[in-house]
Scaffold this motif. Structure first.
Motif, PDB file in Angstrom:
ATOM      1  N   LYS A  42       0.857  -1.186   0.000  1.00  0.00           N
ATOM      2  CA  LYS A  42       0.000   0.000   0.000  1.00  0.00           C
ATOM      3  C   LYS A  42       0.885   1.224   0.000  1.00  0.00           C
ATOM      4  CE  LYS A  42      -3.833   2.268   2.427  1.00  0.00           C
ATOM      5  NZ  LYS A  42      -4.581   2.498   1.177  1.00  0.00           N
ATOM      6  N   ASN A  43       0.638   2.126  -0.976  1.00  0.00           N
ATOM      7  CA  ASN A  43       1.435   3.335  -1.105  1.00  0.00           C
ATOM      8  C   ASN A  43       0.498   4.484  -1.468  1.00  0.00           C
ATOM      9  OD1 ASN A  43       3.218   5.394  -1.889  1.00  0.00           O
ATOM     10  ND2 ASN A  43       4.752   3.912  -2.556  1.00  0.00           N
ATOM     11  N   GLY A  44      -0.018   5.184  -0.438  1.00  0.00           N
ATOM     12  CA  GLY A  44      -0.970   6.267  -0.690  1.00  0.00           C
ATOM     13  C   GLY A  44      -2.248   5.735  -1.304  1.00  0.00           C
ATOM     14  N   ASN A  45      -2.617   6.284  -2.457  1.00  0.00           N
ATOM     15  CA  ASN A  45      -3.837   5.863  -3.159  1.00  0.00           C
ATOM     16  C   ASN A  45      -3.652   4.579  -3.960  1.00  0.00           C
ATOM     17  OD1 ASN A  45      -5.165   8.106  -2.216  1.00  0.00           O
ATOM     18  ND2 ASN A  45      -4.942   9.284  -4.101  1.00  0.00           N
ATOM     19  N   ILE A  46      -2.434   4.061  -3.996  1.00  0.00           N
ATOM     20  CA  ILE A  46      -2.129   2.908  -4.834  1.00  0.00           C
ATOM     21  C   ILE A  46      -1.865   1.664  -3.990  1.00  0.00           C
ATOM     22  CG2 ILE A  46      -0.524   1.948  -6.543  1.00  0.00           C
ATOM     23  CD1 ILE A  46      -0.099   4.791  -7.583  1.00  0.00           C
ATOM     24  N   GLU A  47      -2.422   0.546  -4.435  1.00  0.00           N
ATOM     25  CA  GLU A  47      -2.183  -0.740  -3.791  1.00  0.00           C
ATOM     26  C   GLU A  47      -1.773  -1.767  -4.843  1.00  0.00           C
ATOM     27  OE1 GLU A  47      -5.412  -0.507  -0.110  1.00  0.00           O
ATOM     28  OE2 GLU A  47      -5.780  -1.845  -1.803  1.00  0.00           O
ATOM     29  N   LEU A  48      -0.936  -2.701  -4.422  1.00  0.00           N
ATOM     30  CA  LEU A  48      -0.667  -3.893  -5.227  1.00  0.00           C
ATOM     31  C   LEU A  48      -1.449  -5.015  -4.568  1.00  0.00           C
ATOM     32  CD1 LEU A  48       0.903  -5.283  -7.549  1.00  0.00           C
ATOM     33  CD2 LEU A  48       2.634  -5.880  -5.846  1.00  0.00           C
ATOM     34  N   PRO A 130      -8.490 -15.476 -14.406  1.00  0.00           N
ATOM     35  CA  PRO A 130      -7.449 -16.166 -13.621  1.00  0.00           C
ATOM     36  C   PRO A 130      -6.931 -15.297 -12.483  1.00  0.00           C
ATOM     37  CG  PRO A 130      -7.016 -16.300 -15.988  1.00  0.00           C
ATOM     38  CD  PRO A 130      -8.104 -15.289 -15.808  1.00  0.00           C
ATOM     39  N   SER A 131      -6.386 -15.943 -11.474  1.00  0.00           N
ATOM     40  CA  SER A 131      -5.779 -15.207 -10.371  1.00  0.00           C
ATOM     41  C   SER A 131      -4.600 -14.395 -10.897  1.00  0.00           C
ATOM     42  CB  SER A 131      -5.312 -16.180  -9.282  1.00  0.00           C
ATOM     43  OG  SER A 131      -4.373 -17.095  -9.818  1.00  0.00           O
ATOM     44  N   GLY A 132      -4.266 -13.328 -10.221  1.00  0.00           N
ATOM     45  CA  GLY A 132      -3.148 -12.501 -10.671  1.00  0.00           C
ATOM     46  C   GLY A 132      -2.948 -11.286  -9.796  1.00  0.00           C
ATOM     47  N   ALA A 133      -1.894 -10.545 -10.093  1.00  0.00           N
ATOM     48  CA  ALA A 133      -1.561  -9.327  -9.352  1.00  0.00           C
ATOM     49  C   ALA A 133      -2.057  -8.104 -10.124  1.00  0.00           C
ATOM     50  CB  ALA A 133      -0.049  -9.237  -9.138  1.00  0.00           C
ATOM     51  N   TYR A 134      -2.600  -7.143  -9.383  1.00  0.00           N
ATOM     52  CA  TYR A 134      -3.122  -5.924 -10.001  1.00  0.00           C
ATOM     53  C   TYR A 134      -2.635  -4.702  -9.232  1.00  0.00           C
ATOM     54  CZ  TYR A 134      -6.366  -8.705 -12.794  1.00  0.00           C
ATOM     55  OH  TYR A 134      -6.902  -9.591 -13.688  1.00  0.00           O
ATOM     56  N   ALA A 135      -2.172  -3.708  -9.981  1.00  0.00           N
ATOM     57  CA  ALA A 135      -1.879  -2.402  -9.391  1.00  0.00           C
ATOM     58  C   ALA A 135      -3.185  -1.618  -9.440  1.00  0.00           C
ATOM     59  CB  ALA A 135      -0.793  -1.690 -10.186  1.00  0.00           C
ATOM     60  N   VAL A 136      -3.573  -1.025  -8.308  1.00  0.00           N
ATOM     61  CA  VAL A 136      -4.894  -0.406  -8.190  1.00  0.00           C
ATOM     62  C   VAL A 136      -4.772   1.018  -7.647  1.00  0.00           C
ATOM     63  CG1 VAL A 136      -7.184  -0.615  -7.145  1.00  0.00           C
ATOM     64  CG2 VAL A 136      -5.876  -2.687  -7.700  1.00  0.00           C
ATOM     65  N   LYS A 153      -1.796   8.358 -15.045  1.00  0.00           N
ATOM     66  CA  LYS A 153      -0.378   8.732 -15.003  1.00  0.00           C
ATOM     67  C   LYS A 153       0.282   8.190 -13.744  1.00  0.00           C
ATOM     68  CE  LYS A 153       2.711  12.735 -15.046  1.00  0.00           C
ATOM     69  NZ  LYS A 153       2.821  14.210 -15.033  1.00  0.00           N
ATOM     70  N   SER A 154      -0.363   8.408 -12.592  1.00  0.00           N
ATOM     71  CA  SER A 154       0.204   7.956 -11.317  1.00  0.00           C
ATOM     72  C   SER A 154       0.357   6.444 -11.282  1.00  0.00           C
ATOM     73  CB  SER A 154      -0.692   8.410 -10.156  1.00  0.00           C
ATOM     74  OG  SER A 154      -0.733   9.811 -10.068  1.00  0.00           O
ATOM     75  N   LEU A 155      -0.658   5.733 -11.773  1.00  0.00           N
ATOM     76  CA  LEU A 155      -0.624   4.274 -11.736  1.00  0.00           C
ATOM     77  C   LEU A 155       0.470   3.731 -12.653  1.00  0.00           C
ATOM     78  CD1 LEU A 155      -1.999   1.879 -10.421  1.00  0.00           C
ATOM     79  CD2 LEU A 155      -3.646   1.840 -12.294  1.00  0.00           C
ATOM     80  N   ASN A 156       0.555   4.258 -13.862  1.00  0.00           N
ATOM     81  CA  ASN A 156       1.586   3.783 -14.803  1.00  0.00           C
ATOM     82  C   ASN A 156       2.997   4.114 -14.306  1.00  0.00           C
ATOM     83  OD1 ASN A 156       0.215   2.459 -17.034  1.00  0.00           O
ATOM     84  ND2 ASN A 156      -0.719   4.448 -17.461  1.00  0.00           N
ATOM     85  N   GLU A 157       3.166   5.294 -13.733  1.00  0.00           N
ATOM     86  CA  GLU A 157       4.480   5.665 -13.186  1.00  0.00           C
ATOM     87  C   GLU A 157       4.865   4.748 -12.024  1.00  0.00           C
ATOM     88  OE1 GLU A 157       4.210   9.787 -12.173  1.00  0.00           O
ATOM     89  OE2 GLU A 157       4.608  10.478 -14.228  1.00  0.00           O
TER      90      GLU A 157
END
Length: 198
Positions: A42-48, A130-136, A153-157
């Motif tokens: 978890k990093n601010g508004n972004i989660e893996l 399928p199961s997998g990892a997602y940047a959110v 932009k934030s998510l791709n960076e």
């Protein structure tokens, strides 16, 4: 005195409005099962997040991004081969596939692939994600197809900075009803990532 009375009334009305909005949020979000996942970072508004395999029911939308919701609702409201009532869950996914826009409901986690009834409606299908990892990237406010420019932009960076590789186009995830006040909504932009190979 009159001004004080007016201010008091306005304050009470504002509190009641906020309380009512909170109730709507609880009913429209907390009352529903959420797609199972684990938060890895978890990093601010972004989660893996790591998502389990998901069973979905999906249909296409028109070019204006409208339509489709009621076809899916009919499916979970006994419009399927088993005439089975299926619980509504969150989120509702909207994404582009082969230049067409689709909308999908997540089926309850207790329902395995072999238990999913076939759709009886036109242009409705079931599929397994399928199961997998997602940047959110999580945000509130107005729903924006494909997410806001800042969100994308934030998510791709963040994906590039952390050495991951994108595996999908952005997926919109919506958790609240259309009548939920925008400032109380939970919206997300998701991109599947390969966490093993940059």
């Amino acid at each position: 005195m009159v001004k004080l009375l007016i201010l008091s009334i306005l304050s009470i009305l504002f509190i009641l409005f906020i309380s009512g909005c909170s109730t709507v949020t609880k009913i429209s979000r907390s009352g529903y099962e959420e797609a199972p996942h684990k938060v890895l970072i978890k990093n601010g508004n972004i989660e893996l997040r790591s998502y389990s395999e998901l069973q979905l029911v999906e249909t296409s939308m028109n070019t204006q991004g409208e339509g489709g919701f009621m076809r899916l609702f009919t499916y979970i409201d006994r419009g399927n081969s088993k005439s089975q009532k299926i619980a509504m869950t969150t989120p509702v996914y909207i994404q582009k596939k082969n230049n067409a826009k689709t909308i999908a409901f997540v089926l309850p986690a207790s329902m395995n692939k072999n238990e999913v009834p076939a759709p009886t409606g036109i242009n409705v299908k079931t599929e397994t994600r399928p199961s997998g990892a997602y940047a959110v990237y999580r945000y509130s406010g107005k729903r924006i197809d494909g997410g806001s420019n800042d969100a994308k932009k934030s998510l791709n960076e963040w994906i590039v900075k952390n050495g991951y590789r994108s595996l999908s186009e952005p997926i919109n995830a919506y958790y609240d009803t259309p009548w939920t006040p925008p400032f109380l909504r939970r919206n997300e932009l998701m991109i599947q990532v390969d966490t093993d190979h940059p």
